[in-house]
Design a protein around this motif. Sequence first.
Motif, short mmCIF file in Angstrom:
data_model
loop_
_atom_site.label_atom_id
_atom_site.label_comp_id
_atom_site.label_asym_id
_atom_site.label_seq_id
_atom_site.Cartn_x
_atom_site.Cartn_y
_atom_site.Cartn_z
N PHE A 104 2.39 -57.76 22.29
CA PHE A 104 3.57 -58.33 22.95
C PHE A 104 3.49 -59.84 22.78
O PHE A 104 2.88 -60.55 23.58
CB PHE A 104 3.58 -57.93 24.43
CG PHE A 104 4.95 -57.97 25.07
CD1 PHE A 104 5.83 -56.91 24.93
CD2 PHE A 104 5.34 -59.07 25.81
CE1 PHE A 104 7.08 -56.94 25.53
CE2 PHE A 104 6.60 -59.11 26.40
CZ PHE A 104 7.47 -58.04 26.27
N ALA A 105 4.07 -60.32 21.68
CA ALA A 105 3.92 -61.72 21.27
C ALA A 105 4.74 -62.66 22.14
O ALA A 105 5.72 -62.26 22.78
CB ALA A 105 4.34 -61.87 19.82
N GLU A 106 4.33 -63.92 22.13
CA GLU A 106 5.09 -64.96 22.81
C GLU A 106 6.50 -65.00 22.24
O GLU A 106 6.70 -64.96 21.03
CB GLU A 106 4.39 -66.31 22.60
CG GLU A 106 4.64 -67.29 23.69
CD GLU A 106 3.72 -68.50 23.61
OE1 GLU A 106 4.26 -69.62 23.64
OE2 GLU A 106 2.49 -68.31 23.53
N GLY A 107 7.49 -65.03 23.11
CA GLY A 107 8.89 -65.00 22.69
C GLY A 107 9.48 -63.60 22.67
O GLY A 107 10.69 -63.45 22.57
N GLN A 108 8.66 -62.58 22.76
CA GLN A 108 9.14 -61.20 22.74
C GLN A 108 9.64 -60.81 24.12
O GLN A 108 9.12 -61.26 25.14
CB GLN A 108 8.02 -60.26 22.31
CG GLN A 108 8.48 -58.84 22.08
CD GLN A 108 7.36 -57.98 21.49
OE1 GLN A 108 6.34 -58.48 21.05
NE2 GLN A 108 7.56 -56.68 21.50
N SER A 109 10.65 -59.95 24.16
CA SER A 109 11.18 -59.43 25.41
C SER A 109 11.68 -58.02 25.19
O SER A 109 11.97 -57.62 24.06
CB SER A 109 12.31 -60.32 25.93
OG SER A 109 13.35 -60.39 24.99
N ALA A 110 11.78 -57.26 26.28
CA ALA A 110 12.27 -55.89 26.20
C ALA A 110 12.63 -55.40 27.59
O ALA A 110 12.06 -55.85 28.59
CB ALA A 110 11.20 -54.98 25.59
N ASN A 111 13.56 -54.47 27.63
CA ASN A 111 13.84 -53.77 28.88
C ASN A 111 12.77 -52.71 29.08
O ASN A 111 12.35 -52.05 28.12
CB ASN A 111 15.21 -53.12 28.85
CG ASN A 111 16.33 -54.10 29.11
OD1 ASN A 111 16.09 -55.28 29.38
ND2 ASN A 111 17.56 -53.63 29.04
N MET A 112 12.33 -52.55 30.32
CA MET A 112 11.29 -51.56 30.65
C MET A 112 11.29 -51.31 32.14
O MET A 112 11.95 -52.04 32.90
CB MET A 112 9.92 -52.05 30.20
CG MET A 112 9.45 -53.32 30.90
SD MET A 112 7.92 -54.00 30.24
CE MET A 112 8.44 -54.57 28.64
N ARG A 170 7.78 -62.49 27.42
CA ARG A 170 6.58 -63.34 27.38
C ARG A 170 7.03 -64.73 26.96
O ARG A 170 7.51 -64.93 25.85
CB ARG A 170 5.55 -62.78 26.40
CG ARG A 170 4.29 -63.62 26.40
CD ARG A 170 3.15 -62.93 25.70
NE ARG A 170 2.04 -63.85 25.62
CZ ARG A 170 1.30 -64.02 24.53
NH1 ARG A 170 1.53 -63.30 23.45
NH2 ARG A 170 0.32 -64.90 24.53
N THR A 171 6.88 -65.69 27.87
CA THR A 171 7.39 -67.04 27.63
C THR A 171 6.30 -68.06 27.35
O THR A 171 6.59 -69.21 27.04
CB THR A 171 8.24 -67.51 28.82
OG1 THR A 171 7.43 -67.46 30.00
CG2 THR A 171 9.46 -66.63 29.00
N GLY A 172 5.05 -67.67 27.48
CA GLY A 172 3.93 -68.57 27.23
C GLY A 172 2.66 -67.76 27.06
O GLY A 172 2.68 -66.53 27.14
N ALA A 173 1.55 -68.44 26.84
CA ALA A 173 0.28 -67.75 26.62
C ALA A 173 -0.04 -66.79 27.77
O ALA A 173 -0.41 -65.64 27.54
CB ALA A 173 -0.84 -68.77 26.46
N ASP A 174 0.10 -67.25 28.98
CA ASP A 174 -0.17 -66.43 30.17
C ASP A 174 1.01 -66.48 31.13
O ASP A 174 0.83 -66.54 32.36
CB ASP A 174 -1.43 -66.91 30.89
CG ASP A 174 -2.70 -66.67 30.07
OD1 ASP A 174 -2.77 -65.60 29.43
OD2 ASP A 174 -3.58 -67.53 30.06
N THR A 175 2.24 -66.44 30.59
CA THR A 175 3.44 -66.54 31.41
C THR A 175 4.46 -65.50 30.97
O THR A 175 4.71 -65.34 29.78
CB THR A 175 4.07 -67.94 31.30
OG1 THR A 175 3.08 -68.92 31.60
CG2 THR A 175 5.24 -68.10 32.26
#
Length: 183
Positions: free
Chosen positions: A126-134, A145-150
């Motif tokens: 789940f890379a930085e910049g990736q998003s999904a509905n779940m 995922r908007t940052g390394a640990d965010t």
Amino acid sequence: MALNLLHRHVLEDHILGFHGGANPNHLSVVRRPVIFSVLAHAGREGQVREALAKAEDIAIRACGPSEWLAVSQTAGAEHVAAQLSAIPGVSLAEQSDGKVLMAIAGPSVRRILAKCVAVDLHPDVFAEGQSANMMCCHVVANLARTGADTFEIIVPRSFAGSVFEELTEMGREHALTASFLDA
């Protein structure tokens, strides 16, 4: 007679119990984000995706094929709507009053979220910049995922209290704190 209507955030009472400074593991609630649903018309998906990537002051969150959330914490709804409306082949609807945006960050964020989502959040998957509905805390949510640990979580307003309570419970062993972003 003029009415004085004050905006009261749906999580106002939930955050009252959290006082003091933020710990390394922290849940921030954004008071007034701008959120639009964006749908690409058939055959226009590629052009819409490219145009969304170029939009200023807007973060794009993938929801599904030809569907995104356009999110801004800095631009007003009119500015976002104008940018999105200028893209040929889109339909859009403002969702700002119907959605709640939370950001969770810290060294234990993946362990906390692992209790709430059934998705592998390892950085290689789940890379930085990736998003999904779940499903998140038994509620359909958009996780980005908007940052390394965010990570940012967008949930329907009507379920925000439940998701907030479950996230804070799952983060208790990691000393998760919570506050409004502007607090």
